[in-house]
Design a protein around this motif. Structure first.
Motif, PDB file in Angstrom:
ATOM      1  N   MET A  82      37.836 -10.442  62.246  1.00 47.79           N
ATOM      2  CA  MET A  82      36.516  -9.997  62.678  1.00 47.79           C
ATOM      3  C   MET A  82      35.619 -11.214  62.911  1.00 47.79           C
ATOM      4  O   MET A  82      35.728 -12.215  62.209  1.00 47.79           O
ATOM      5  CB  MET A  82      35.903  -9.071  61.622  1.00 47.79           C
ATOM      6  CG  MET A  82      34.666  -8.319  62.113  1.00 47.79           C
ATOM      7  SD  MET A  82      33.949  -7.262  60.835  1.00 47.79           S
ATOM      8  CE  MET A  82      35.263  -6.046  60.674  1.00 47.79           C
ATOM      9  N   ASN A  83      34.710 -11.121  63.864  1.00 41.44           N
ATOM     10  CA  ASN A  83      33.776 -12.193  64.171  1.00 41.44           C
ATOM     11  C   ASN A  83      32.974 -12.572  62.931  1.00 41.44           C
ATOM     12  O   ASN A  83      32.464 -11.716  62.203  1.00 41.44           O
ATOM     13  CB  ASN A  83      32.841 -11.713  65.289  1.00 41.44           C
ATOM     14  CG  ASN A  83      31.882 -12.800  65.730  1.00 41.44           C
ATOM     15  OD1 ASN A  83      30.921 -13.092  65.026  1.00 41.44           O
ATOM     16  ND2 ASN A  83      32.146 -13.391  66.872  1.00 41.44           N
ATOM     17  N   VAL A  84      32.846 -13.898  62.694  1.00 42.59           N
ATOM     18  CA  VAL A  84      32.189 -14.379  61.479  1.00 42.59           C
ATOM     19  C   VAL A  84      30.726 -13.927  61.407  1.00 42.59           C
ATOM     20  O   VAL A  84      30.214 -13.622  60.323  1.00 42.59           O
ATOM     21  CB  VAL A  84      32.282 -15.917  61.376  1.00 42.59           C
ATOM     22  CG1 VAL A  84      33.696 -16.354  61.076  1.00 42.59           C
ATOM     23  CG2 VAL A  84      31.763 -16.593  62.628  1.00 42.59           C
ATOM     24  N   LYS A  85      30.047 -13.869  62.540  1.00 44.85           N
ATOM     25  CA  LYS A  85      28.638 -13.473  62.546  1.00 44.85           C
ATOM     26  C   LYS A  85      28.472 -11.981  62.262  1.00 44.85           C
ATOM     27  O   LYS A  85      27.491 -11.557  61.655  1.00 44.85           O
ATOM     28  CB  LYS A  85      27.994 -13.856  63.876  1.00 44.85           C
ATOM     29  CG  LYS A  85      27.890 -15.374  64.054  1.00 44.85           C
ATOM     30  CD  LYS A  85      27.152 -15.771  65.306  1.00 44.85           C
ATOM     31  CE  LYS A  85      27.049 -17.289  65.411  1.00 44.85           C
ATOM     32  NZ  LYS A  85      26.357 -17.736  66.634  1.00 44.85           N
ATOM     33  N   ILE A  86      29.445 -11.189  62.690  1.00 39.55           N
ATOM     34  CA  ILE A  86      29.416  -9.748  62.386  1.00 39.55           C
ATOM     35  C   ILE A  86      29.593  -9.535  60.890  1.00 39.55           C
ATOM     36  O   ILE A  86      28.925  -8.705  60.272  1.00 39.55           O
ATOM     37  CB  ILE A  86      30.508  -8.993  63.183  1.00 39.55           C
ATOM     38  CG1 ILE A  86      30.197  -9.036  64.678  1.00 39.55           C
ATOM     39  CG2 ILE A  86      30.631  -7.551  62.695  1.00 39.55           C
ATOM     40  CD1 ILE A  86      31.254  -8.412  65.556  1.00 39.55           C
ATOM     41  N   CYS A  95      24.963 -17.800  46.719  1.00 42.14           N
ATOM     42  CA  CYS A  95      24.998 -16.927  47.894  1.00 42.14           C
ATOM     43  C   CYS A  95      26.415 -16.820  48.456  1.00 42.14           C
ATOM     44  O   CYS A  95      26.923 -15.721  48.680  1.00 42.14           O
ATOM     45  CB  CYS A  95      24.042 -17.463  48.959  1.00 42.14           C
ATOM     46  SG  CYS A  95      24.278 -16.729  50.592  1.00 42.14           S
ATOM     47  N   LEU A  96      27.044 -17.966  48.665  1.00 40.19           N
ATOM     48  CA  LEU A  96      28.375 -17.964  49.292  1.00 40.19           C
ATOM     49  C   LEU A  96      29.445 -17.433  48.342  1.00 40.19           C
ATOM     50  O   LEU A  96      30.434 -16.840  48.779  1.00 40.19           O
ATOM     51  CB  LEU A  96      28.710 -19.377  49.774  1.00 40.19           C
ATOM     52  CG  LEU A  96      27.826 -19.827  50.961  1.00 40.19           C
ATOM     53  CD1 LEU A  96      27.902 -21.329  51.170  1.00 40.19           C
ATOM     54  CD2 LEU A  96      28.216 -19.088  52.238  1.00 40.19           C
ATOM     55  N   CYS A 139      28.723 -11.564  58.570  1.00 41.99           N
ATOM     56  CA  CYS A 139      27.456 -11.968  57.961  1.00 41.99           C
ATOM     57  C   CYS A 139      26.470 -10.800  57.983  1.00 41.99           C
ATOM     58  O   CYS A 139      25.815 -10.500  56.974  1.00 41.99           O
ATOM     59  CB  CYS A 139      26.880 -13.172  58.701  1.00 41.99           C
ATOM     60  SG  CYS A 139      25.228 -13.667  58.161  1.00 41.99           S
ATOM     61  N   GLN A 140      26.371 -10.105  59.112  1.00 37.60           N
ATOM     62  CA  GLN A 140      25.466  -8.968  59.241  1.00 37.60           C
ATOM     63  C   GLN A 140      25.873  -7.821  58.324  1.00 37.60           C
ATOM     64  O   GLN A 140      25.028  -7.151  57.718  1.00 37.60           O
ATOM     65  CB  GLN A 140      25.431  -8.477  60.701  1.00 37.60           C
ATOM     66  CG  GLN A 140      24.778  -9.454  61.672  1.00 37.60           C
ATOM     67  CD  GLN A 140      23.326  -9.741  61.319  1.00 37.60           C
ATOM     68  OE1 GLN A 140      22.586  -8.848  60.894  1.00 37.60           O
ATOM     69  NE2 GLN A 140      22.907 -10.992  61.467  1.00 37.60           N
ATOM     70  N   TYR A 162      19.591 -15.437  52.294  1.00 39.18           N
ATOM     71  CA  TYR A 162      21.060 -15.405  52.273  1.00 39.18           C
ATOM     72  C   TYR A 162      21.643 -15.473  53.685  1.00 39.18           C
ATOM     73  O   TYR A 162      22.640 -16.148  53.927  1.00 39.18           O
ATOM     74  CB  TYR A 162      21.553 -14.143  51.563  1.00 39.18           C
ATOM     75  CG  TYR A 162      21.669 -14.297  50.066  1.00 39.18           C
ATOM     76  CD1 TYR A 162      20.813 -15.152  49.365  1.00 39.18           C
ATOM     77  CD2 TYR A 162      22.635 -13.599  49.322  1.00 39.18           C
ATOM     78  CE1 TYR A 162      20.905 -15.303  47.995  1.00 39.18           C
ATOM     79  CE2 TYR A 162      22.739 -13.755  47.952  1.00 39.18           C
ATOM     80  CZ  TYR A 162      21.874 -14.603  47.292  1.00 39.18           C
ATOM     81  OH  TYR A 162      21.980 -14.768  45.927  1.00 39.18           O
ATOM     82  N   GLU A 163      20.992 -14.767  54.611  1.00 42.54           N
ATOM     83  CA  GLU A 163      21.467 -14.796  56.000  1.00 42.54           C
ATOM     84  C   GLU A 163      21.383 -16.218  56.569  1.00 42.54           C
ATOM     85  O   GLU A 163      22.311 -16.691  57.240  1.00 42.54           O
ATOM     86  CB  GLU A 163      20.644 -13.839  56.854  1.00 42.54           C
ATOM     87  CG  GLU A 163      21.172 -13.685  58.276  1.00 42.54           C
ATOM     88  CD  GLU A 163      20.440 -12.600  59.056  1.00 42.54           C
ATOM     89  OE1 GLU A 163      20.946 -12.209  60.120  1.00 42.54           O
ATOM     90  OE2 GLU A 163      19.374 -12.154  58.600  1.00 42.54           O
ATOM     91  N   LYS A 164      20.314 -16.916  56.250  1.00 43.66           N
ATOM     92  CA  LYS A 164      20.131 -18.287  56.733  1.00 43.66           C
ATOM     93  C   LYS A 164      21.195 -19.213  56.145  1.00 43.66           C
ATOM     94  O   LYS A 164      21.756 -20.070  56.849  1.00 43.66           O
ATOM     95  CB  LYS A 164      18.729 -18.774  56.349  1.00 43.66           C
ATOM     96  CG  LYS A 164      18.365 -20.125  56.938  1.00 43.66           C
ATOM     97  CD  LYS A 164      16.934 -20.494  56.588  1.00 43.66           C
ATOM     98  CE  LYS A 164      16.571 -21.867  57.158  1.00 43.66           C
ATOM     99  NZ  LYS A 164      15.165 -22.252  56.811  1.00 43.66           N
ATOM    100  N   ILE A 165      21.504 -19.039  54.868  1.00 42.07           N
ATOM    101  CA  ILE A 165      22.513 -19.881  54.203  1.00 42.07           C
ATOM    102  C   ILE A 165      23.891 -19.657  54.831  1.00 42.07           C
ATOM    103  O   ILE A 165      24.623 -20.621  55.103  1.00 42.07           O
ATOM    104  CB  ILE A 165      22.550 -19.584  52.690  1.00 42.07           C
ATOM    105  CG1 ILE A 165      21.294 -20.147  52.014  1.00 42.07           C
ATOM    106  CG2 ILE A 165      23.796 -20.181  52.044  1.00 42.07           C
ATOM    107  CD1 ILE A 165      21.127 -19.750  50.568  1.00 42.07           C
ATOM    108  N   ILE A 166      24.239 -18.405  55.066  1.00 42.43           N
ATOM    109  CA  ILE A 166      25.555 -18.107  55.651  1.00 42.43           C
ATOM    110  C   ILE A 166      25.644 -18.649  57.073  1.00 42.43           C
ATOM    111  O   ILE A 166      26.680 -19.170  57.494  1.00 42.43           O
ATOM    112  CB  ILE A 166      25.838 -16.589  55.613  1.00 42.43           C
ATOM    113  CG1 ILE A 166      25.936 -16.126  54.161  1.00 42.43           C
ATOM    114  CG2 ILE A 166      27.141 -16.259  56.352  1.00 42.43           C
ATOM    115  CD1 ILE A 166      25.983 -14.618  53.997  1.00 42.43           C
TER     116      ILE A 166
END
Length: 299
Positions: free
Chosen positions: A1-5, A78-79, A7-8, A28-32
């Protein structure tokens, strides 16, 4: 799966299942996203391909950016949580951040304002203007209750009980608590709400139920509060920079200095853990002088 998806999906999981605040979600979104950028630089195509050596290299880049220990710890936490989510979703087999140790916390004493400095601040606002009344109510309430700036900005008219002198505060994770306020904050609030706030509403939405408004008559934001405090401090002889949390620090420090027990202060601040409150157990020079004068036979 796409890494940005992915993250969402993680952000949605935090919002729906963990009931995390908007601040946490954005952070958390910014860190990822920063970690994804690192992966792209290292030509790592999937989260499952990240190894512990990659994690160590990533942490090295954070140190090179001269991030504070607290910020590095936040990245790791976070990670680490993100990979636990990926393992639950069968996207990753293991957690490469599980072995990463958190940096030792910096033992910094929170910067607070002395009573004399606060008196200067309380005497600055022009109480014959709508914005002056708002600023006075803002200062008095932040210091009287120790609430966070986000909690203050989200305070509604119905959350104030003048009869018993309390406000209903919605804190992190939508946890609610009652916090008392004194006569100075009560008077400042009533003056602002009955007069200045009505004048500000003329410029905005008359149905707005948030207590604190900006000059447009809409809800005041945490950034707006910071700007207001910065402008007020410039009109005093106080040389330090001020931020809303400093009033929270002052609230806790002055309570403990005057004999309040730490458990009560913890509840008032809305801290889940006592360790978060213990940073305020430092003693001020003023208190040390009082103790010395009261107990030393040759004082």
């Amino acid at each position: 799966m796409n890494v940005k998806i992915l993250c969402q999906l993680f952000v949605q999981y935090l919002q729906l299942e963990k009931n995390s605040s908007q601040y946490t979600l954005g952070s958390y979104e910014k860190i990822i996203e920063q970690f994804i950028a690192f992966m792209e630089q290292q030509e790592i195509t999937s989260f499952s391909s990240v190894s512990y050596s990659d994690v160590r290299l990533y942490l090295t880049t954070l140190h090179d950016k001269q991030l504070s220990r607290r910020s590095v710890s936040k990245h790791i936490s976070c990670l680490r949580s993100f990979y636990r989510f990926l393992m639950r979703e069968n996207v990753a087999k293991d957690n490469p951040f599980a072995l990463a140790s958190l940096p030792k916390k910096e033992s910094l004493i929170p910067r607070f304002l002395y009573k004399e400095e606060l008196e200067q601040l309380f005497g600055i606002s022009k109480l014959d203007t709508a914005l002056g009344q708002r600023n006075q109510a803002l200062l008095e309430l932040l210091y009287a209750t120790g609430i966070r700036v986000s909690e203050c900005c989200n305070l509604k008219l119905n959350d104030i009980d003048y009869q018993i002198g309390t406000i209903l505060v919605t804190g992190k994770g939508n946890k609610q608590r009652y916090v008392p306020f004194g006569k100075f904050a009560g008077k400042a609030l009533q003056t602002y709400i009955e007069d200045g706030r009505n004048k500000l509403l003329i410029n905005g939405n008359s149905t707005e139920d948030k207590v604190f408004l900006n000059f447009r008559g809409t809800q005041l934001t945490p950034r707006g509060v910071r700007v207001i405090l910065s402008k007020l401090i410039e009109e005093t002889s106080i040389t330090c920079k001020i931020h809303p949390h400093m009033l929270r620090h002052s609230f806790a420090t002055h309570l403990l200095d005057n004999g309040a027990d730490i458990r009560s202060v913890q509840e008032l601040l809305g801290h889940s853990n006592l360790s978060s409150t213990q940073i305020y157990t430092h003693v001020t020079k003023e208190r040390l002088q009082k103790v010395y004068n009261a107990h030393h036979p040759r004082a």
